[in-house]
Design an enzyme around this catalytic site. Sequence first.
Site, PDB file in Angstrom:
ATOM      1  CE  LYS A 168      52.196  42.131  44.669  1.00  0.00           C
ATOM      2  NZ  LYS A 168      50.838  42.483  44.187  1.00  0.00           N
TER       3      LYS A 168
ATOM      4  N   GLY B 241      49.949  35.835  41.794  1.00  0.00           N
ATOM      5  CA  GLY B 241      50.167  35.625  40.370  1.00  0.00           C
ATOM      6  C   GLY B 241      50.838  36.858  39.815  1.00  0.00           C
ATOM      7  CG  HIS B 242      53.958  38.105  41.069  1.00  0.00           C
ATOM      8  ND1 HIS B 242      53.164  39.036  41.682  1.00  0.00           N
ATOM      9  CD2 HIS B 242      54.485  37.355  42.058  1.00  0.00           C
ATOM     10  CE1 HIS B 242      53.218  38.864  42.988  1.00  0.00           C
ATOM     11  NE2 HIS B 242      54.003  37.841  43.248  1.00  0.00           N
TER      12      HIS B 242
ATOM     13  CG  ASP C 124      46.271  40.988  40.937  1.00  0.00           C
ATOM     14  OD1 ASP C 124      47.167  40.141  41.063  1.00  0.00           O
ATOM     15  OD2 ASP C 124      45.084  40.772  41.214  1.00  0.00           O
TER      16      ASP C 124
ATOM     17  CD  GLN D 211      49.311  37.299  48.668  1.00  0.00           C
ATOM     18  OE1 GLN D 211      50.150  37.175  49.541  1.00  0.00           O
ATOM     19  NE2 GLN D 211      49.299  36.521  47.613  1.00  0.00           N
TER      20      GLN D 211
HETATM   21  P1  GDP Z   1      51.374  41.559  40.545  1.00  0.00           P
HETATM   22  O1  GDP Z   1      50.575  40.454  41.151  1.00  0.00           O
HETATM   23  O2  GDP Z   1      51.417  42.781  41.379  1.00  0.00           O
HETATM   24  O3  GDP Z   1      52.743  41.113  40.123  1.00  0.00           O
HETATM   25  O4  GDP Z   1      50.604  41.984  39.216  1.00  0.00           O
HETATM   26  P2  GDP Z   1      49.945  41.012  38.106  1.00  0.00           P
HETATM   27  O5  GDP Z   1      51.042  40.466  37.266  1.00  0.00           O
HETATM   28  O6  GDP Z   1      48.987  40.079  38.735  1.00  0.00           O
HETATM   29  O7  GDP Z   1      49.046  42.047  37.305  1.00  0.00           O
HETATM   30  C1  GDP Z   1      49.598  43.153  36.665  1.00  0.00           C
HETATM   31  C2  GDP Z   1      49.312  43.042  35.155  1.00  0.00           C
HETATM   32  O8  GDP Z   1      49.580  44.278  34.543  1.00  0.00           O
HETATM   33  C3  GDP Z   1      50.190  42.034  34.430  1.00  0.00           C
HETATM   34  O9  GDP Z   1      49.451  41.458  33.405  1.00  0.00           O
HETATM   35  C4  GDP Z   1      51.329  42.877  33.867  1.00  0.00           C
HETATM   36  O10 GDP Z   1      51.898  42.316  32.700  1.00  0.00           O
HETATM   37  C5  GDP Z   1      50.600  44.154  33.554  1.00  0.00           C
HETATM   38  N1  GDP Z   1      51.385  45.391  33.674  1.00  0.00           N
HETATM   39  C6  GDP Z   1      52.307  45.737  34.607  1.00  0.00           C
HETATM   40  N2  GDP Z   1      52.710  47.021  34.436  1.00  0.00           N
HETATM   41  C7  GDP Z   1      52.000  47.502  33.376  1.00  0.00           C
HETATM   42  C8  GDP Z   1      51.935  48.779  32.721  1.00  0.00           C
HETATM   43  O11 GDP Z   1      52.583  49.757  33.097  1.00  0.00           O
HETATM   44  N3  GDP Z   1      51.051  48.878  31.667  1.00  0.00           N
HETATM   45  C9  GDP Z   1      50.285  47.830  31.230  1.00  0.00           C
HETATM   46  N4  GDP Z   1      49.454  48.019  30.207  1.00  0.00           N
HETATM   47  N5  GDP Z   1      50.333  46.617  31.839  1.00  0.00           N
HETATM   48  C10 GDP Z   1      51.165  46.463  32.887  1.00  0.00           C
HETATM   49  P1  IMO Z   2      49.248  39.093  43.958  1.00  0.00           P
HETATM   50  O1  IMO Z   2      50.530  38.752  44.671  1.00  0.00           O
HETATM   51  C1  IMO Z   2      44.955  39.859  44.280  1.00  0.00           C
HETATM   52  C2  IMO Z   2      42.848  37.763  47.520  1.00  0.00           C
HETATM   53  C3  IMO Z   2      41.833  36.699  47.143  1.00  0.00           C
HETATM   54  C4  IMO Z   2      40.868  36.825  48.309  1.00  0.00           C
HETATM   55  C5  IMO Z   2      41.795  37.106  49.484  1.00  0.00           C
HETATM   56  C6  IMO Z   2      42.149  35.876  50.317  1.00  0.00           C
HETATM   57  O2  IMO Z   2      49.157  38.536  42.581  1.00  0.00           O
HETATM   58  O3  IMO Z   2      48.950  40.566  44.046  1.00  0.00           O
HETATM   59  P2  IMO Z   2      43.709  33.769  49.872  1.00  0.00           P
HETATM   60  O4  IMO Z   2      43.647  32.691  48.831  1.00  0.00           O
HETATM   61  O5  IMO Z   2      44.977  34.541  49.897  1.00  0.00           O
HETATM   62  O6  IMO Z   2      43.331  33.287  51.247  1.00  0.00           O
HETATM   63  O7  IMO Z   2      42.531  34.808  49.463  1.00  0.00           O
HETATM   64  O8  IMO Z   2      42.982  37.660  48.934  1.00  0.00           O
HETATM   65  N1  IMO Z   2      44.195  37.564  46.936  1.00  0.00           N
HETATM   66  C7  IMO Z   2      44.705  38.295  45.946  1.00  0.00           C
HETATM   67  N2  IMO Z   2      44.148  39.285  45.208  1.00  0.00           N
HETATM   68  N3  IMO Z   2      46.244  39.516  44.081  1.00  0.00           N
HETATM   69  C8  IMO Z   2      46.821  38.548  44.835  1.00  0.00           C
HETATM   70  O9  IMO Z   2      48.139  38.262  44.778  1.00  0.00           O
HETATM   71  C9  IMO Z   2      46.033  37.856  45.789  1.00  0.00           C
HETATM   72  N4  IMO Z   2      46.273  36.859  46.674  1.00  0.00           N
HETATM   73  C10 IMO Z   2      45.138  36.704  47.373  1.00  0.00           C
HETATM   74  O10 IMO Z   2      41.224  36.997  45.904  1.00  0.00           O
HETATM   75  O11 IMO Z   2      40.061  37.964  48.138  1.00  0.00           O
HETATM   76 MG    MG Z   3      48.961  39.253  40.721  1.00  0.00          MG
END
Ligand code: GDP
Ligand code: IMO
Ligand code: MG
Length: 429
Positions: A16, A40-41, A13, A223
């Site tokens: 990416k 989840g992106h 999270d 991840q």
């Molecule tokens: P990922 O799984 O690595 O793609 O990241 P996620 O989307 O799960 O979580 C990142 C969160 O931070 C999302 O809600 C993005 O919209 C938000 N985000 C990404 N870059 C920035 C930033 O520079 N500033 C802020 N405030 N939010 C950001």
């Molecule tokens: P993105 O791509 C954050 C965590 C789960 C759990 C562990 C194993 O959005 O960064 P799983 O269901 O993969 O067997 O769970 O990994 N986990 C993540 N945590 N971001 C993710 O994906 C994750 N995908 C799995 O919370 O601790």
């Molecule tokens: Mg994510």
Amino acid sequence: MPAVVVLGAQWGDEGKGKATDQLGGATDYVVKFNGGNNAGHTVVIGDDTYALHLLPSGILSPGVVPVIGNGVVVDLEVLFREIDDLTARGVDTSRLLVSSNAHVIAGYNRTVDRVTERFLGARKIGTTGRGIGPTYADKINRIGLRVQDLFDADILAQKVAGALAQKNPMLVKVYNRRAVTADETIESLLQFAERLRPMVADTPRVLNDALDAGRTVVFEAGQATMLDVDHGTYPFVTSSSATAGGACTGSGVGPTRIDRVVGVAKAYTTRVGEGPFPTELEGPEGDWLREAGGEYGTTTGRPRRTGWYDAVVVRYASRVNALTDLVLTKLDVLTGLDKVPVAVAYTVDGRRLDEMPDNQSDFHHAVPVYEYLDGWDEDVTAARTFDDLPAAARRYVTTLEEMSGTRISVVGVGADRTASLVRHDLLPR
Ligand code: GDP
Ligand code: IMO
Ligand code: MG
């Protein structure tokens, strides 16, 4: 022929999806190489927010060919739901390619994921419950179902029967669940086969041909390094290779073809699920950071655990991935702090450790050694060049750069696609 890997340098999270999306305009192919719909992106484009799980974030850029690589585990129902949702919102998903060697998540794998967690009790991993671990276990155990198996009824029947011969005794005798029938499994998979057929491709060949032709390929990890099955905080990890090596095995492109490996790190740290997290903040500071950063899971909605930036973790990620660049996200979230703590080392039982311990128990007992950097009060969300940032924010970035072992090439100052400042271009020319 740039080939650029984008991966998580912490526990996921990090942003990416946004980083990949930003490269989208200059990219020809984006391949997801590991994980599944545990990811989840979130990508924010103007007033539109997209939450992607199984599809690579590159799908949002017109002209990009999105690819689901052989290293991914595919839940077909989720795949088509995501395609339908995006199509309804006007996104063109017609170029999507899916590797014939990718494994599919069967219903029994979701069941096993959930019951195993319950069975583990206090030792649970905190998985997303999407069947990811059991599907990778089947792959390694050589009883998995692949995309190509959906197009040969006899083979599929044989493979499902073989898998159920192992699953059912476990489901019934160990977990006290009902037995799963071969017919229900086959039917639930075959309902998607004809829709899937035109997307199925020899994706390693497609990607290598694209690189031969001088096209740009971005490899998007799900991840992160600390959730990698080899290099993460095992057993509190996911079941795939989320590090740079996974980009090669999960796509069929060899390591000598990769030009850049970009790590994405937040300006602080979060983690979802169980497992060690040395800089974790419990109490009001952690709550403040969660609210300021909107730290709730994109996939499960779970509140994310929050803590300060851990330079030991990012140095470790720099090393095991041979990072060439870092994207530092969410700098804007830290605005308003007087001092910003950053972990530079740990102490374990009174011993100072400057690098990641190779013993898991030591990491569980690691106490961060903090440096306290000056904070800033000015709103940074409108900054579009490094010089637009207040001096203390610039120093925060350059100090993290020195501590983290890799140059910080992009800094995120907001969720929107445009809210970044580029110090070094991520795509080599
Ligand atoms: P990922 O799984 O690595 O793609 O990241 P996620 O989307 O799960 O979580 C990142 C969160 O931070 C999302 O809600 C993005 O919209 C938000 N985000 C990404 N870059 C920035 C930033 O520079 N500033 C802020 N405030 N939010 C950001
Ligand atoms: P993105 O791509 C954050 C965590 C789960 C759990 C562990 C194993 O959005 O960064 P799983 O269901 O993969 O067997 O769970 O990994 N986990 C993540 N945590 N971001 C993710 O994906 C994750 N995908 C799995 O919370 O601790
Ligand atoms: Mg994510």
